[in-house]
Design an enzyme around this catalytic site. Structure first.
Site, mmCIF file in Angstrom:
data_model
loop_
_atom_site.group_PDB
_atom_site.id
_atom_site.type_symbol
_atom_site.label_atom_id
_atom_site.label_comp_id
_atom_site.label_asym_id
_atom_site.label_seq_id
_atom_site.Cartn_x
_atom_site.Cartn_y
_atom_site.Cartn_z
ATOM 1 N N ASP A 44 22.867 -18.636 3.121
ATOM 2 C CA ASP A 44 22.264 -17.913 2.190
ATOM 3 C C ASP A 44 22.086 -16.370 2.372
ATOM 4 O O ASP A 44 21.649 -15.640 1.359
ATOM 5 C CB ASP A 44 20.715 -18.408 2.098
ATOM 6 C CG ASP A 44 20.006 -18.329 3.316
ATOM 7 O OD1 ASP A 44 20.413 -17.698 4.335
ATOM 8 O OD2 ASP A 44 18.665 -18.631 3.151
ATOM 9 N N SER A 45 22.673 -15.951 3.428
ATOM 10 C CA SER A 45 23.042 -14.331 3.841
ATOM 11 C C SER A 45 23.840 -13.855 2.489
ATOM 12 O O SER A 45 23.654 -12.734 2.207
ATOM 13 C CB SER A 45 23.766 -14.277 4.939
ATOM 14 O OG SER A 45 24.988 -14.985 5.202
ATOM 15 N N ASP A 55 23.816 -23.888 3.290
ATOM 16 C CA ASP A 55 22.393 -23.504 3.885
ATOM 17 C C ASP A 55 21.384 -23.743 2.876
ATOM 18 O O ASP A 55 21.304 -23.253 1.708
ATOM 19 C CB ASP A 55 22.500 -21.932 3.837
ATOM 20 C CG ASP A 55 21.776 -21.495 5.013
ATOM 21 O OD1 ASP A 55 21.065 -22.124 5.503
ATOM 22 O OD2 ASP A 55 21.921 -20.182 5.405
ATOM 23 N N LYS A 96 22.192 -26.809 6.622
ATOM 24 C CA LYS A 96 21.473 -26.059 7.556
ATOM 25 C C LYS A 96 20.310 -25.776 6.977
ATOM 26 O O LYS A 96 19.854 -25.663 5.682
ATOM 27 C CB LYS A 96 22.269 -24.758 7.885
ATOM 28 C CG LYS A 96 21.294 -24.282 8.987
ATOM 29 C CD LYS A 96 22.293 -22.915 9.650
ATOM 30 C CE LYS A 96 22.212 -21.772 8.596
ATOM 31 N NZ LYS A 96 20.757 -21.214 8.458
ATOM 32 N N GLU A 149 16.365 -24.070 8.347
ATOM 33 C CA GLU A 149 15.575 -23.135 9.138
ATOM 34 C C GLU A 149 14.195 -23.872 9.447
ATOM 35 O O GLU A 149 13.510 -24.477 8.827
ATOM 36 C CB GLU A 149 15.257 -21.938 8.346
ATOM 37 C CG GLU A 149 16.393 -21.033 8.180
ATOM 38 C CD GLU A 149 16.179 -19.468 7.588
ATOM 39 O OE1 GLU A 149 14.630 -19.202 7.572
ATOM 40 O OE2 GLU A 149 17.184 -18.863 7.221
ATOM 41 N N GLU A 177 19.156 -17.851 16.595
ATOM 42 C CA GLU A 177 19.336 -16.302 16.058
ATOM 43 C C GLU A 177 18.347 -15.386 16.557
ATOM 44 O O GLU A 177 16.954 -15.582 16.441
ATOM 45 C CB GLU A 177 19.160 -16.423 14.222
ATOM 46 C CG GLU A 177 19.326 -14.944 13.771
ATOM 47 C CD GLU A 177 19.652 -14.997 12.308
ATOM 48 O OE1 GLU A 177 19.649 -15.842 11.684
ATOM 49 O OE2 GLU A 177 19.574 -13.709 11.711
#
Ligand code: KIV
Length: 279
Positions: free
Chosen positions: A44-45, A83, A113, A115, A182
């Protein structure tokens, strides 16, 4: 043959480092795939490096699926991880399952993925139970950027460090097949890596992780807003692209482009007939 979860996990057991890179479109996915990159993350960057937002928070499921489809059309061998965007796996478990499934069914990804550590462990367990491989992501979790008060290294004090070790263990126990670490101090990343049997994939987490992930725009020098400390630029594409475009614009203005080489011809006779018909 597409890379499997078992092969990624086997790489940790053999001590073979695992490269993972982001891709957001077909062309980049093809390049990474041809080079044999085993893991491609549709991160999602993309909200920041492709869409120009100042965080990943505005990214939606529809945007992620659009880019995931492009990547999976280009990646025939890599294991593609989609993501899950902000707040698409928190409110209700059924919503999390539905959204995770969309990455596989509509996006063509092989894994998702998400978070968070202990707080999302039950969700991870439920998604994995549906047959969807999950990659965890702890440390600096950009979707919580406001809660974390900015892009900062995590786990520097004893309670933060203990929490991250616990988060990693809980994610493993919940069935995650690997975990992104991260922006955590390298010695802590080493301890976490040694304390779980699934691969850790570091970004700003030092050399001892089982693998490394980087945002492709950082690695290629394509994103000019800022260069994170953990990123190494292997090329400076921002400047190169500017030079190429400047040269093209100059040639258009000077009528040096297109040359006959870049143009299509036509039989003289057809040209003559056409002009005669116009008289
Ligand atoms: O969105 C992303 O690209 C990521 C990586 C930085 C791990 O989450």
């Amino acid at each position: 043959m597409r890379v499997t979860i078992a092969e990624i996990q086997e790489m940790k057991r053999k001590g073979e480092k695992i490269p993972m890179l982001t891709a957001y479109d077909y062309s980049m996915a093809r390049i990474l795939d041809e080079l044999g990159v085993p893991l491609i993350l549709v991160g999602d960057s993309l909200g920041m490096v492709v869409l120009g937002y100042d965080s990943t928070i505005p990214v939606t499921m529809e945007v992620m699926l659009h880019h995931t489809r492009a990547v999976t059309r280009g990646a025939k061998n890599a294991l593609v991880v989609g993501d899950m965007p902000f707040m698409t796996y928190h409110a209700e478990t059924s919503e999390a399952l539905h959204n995770a499934a969309r990455f596989l069914q509509e996006g063509g990804a092989q894994a998702v993925k998400l978070e968070g550590g202990e707080t999302v462990a039950e969700t991870v367990r439920r998604i994995v139970a549906c047959g969807i491989p999950v990659m965890g992501h702890i440390g600096l979790t950009p979707q919580s950027i406001h809660q974390l008060s900015g892009f900062r290294v995590q786990g520097r004090d004893i309670s933060g460090a203990r929490e991250l070790v616990r988060d990693a263990q809980v994610l493993e126990e919940a069935g995650a097949f690997s975990i992104v670490l991260e922006c955590v101090p390298a010695p802590l990343a080493r301890i976490i890596t040694d304390s779980v049997s699934i691969p850790t994939i570091g970004i700003g987490a030092g050399i001892h992780c089982d693998g490394q992930v980087q945002v492709i725009h950082d690695l290629l020098g394509l994103f000019a807003d800022f260069v994170p400390k953990h990123a190494k630029q292997y090329a400076k594409l921002y400047g190169l692209i500017k030079e190429a475009v400047r040269e093209h614009v100059d040639e258009v203005k000077a009528e040096a482009f297109p040359t006959p080489e870049h143009s299509f011809g036509m039989r003289e006779e057809v040209v003559r007939q056409l002009l005669e018909g116009m008289r």
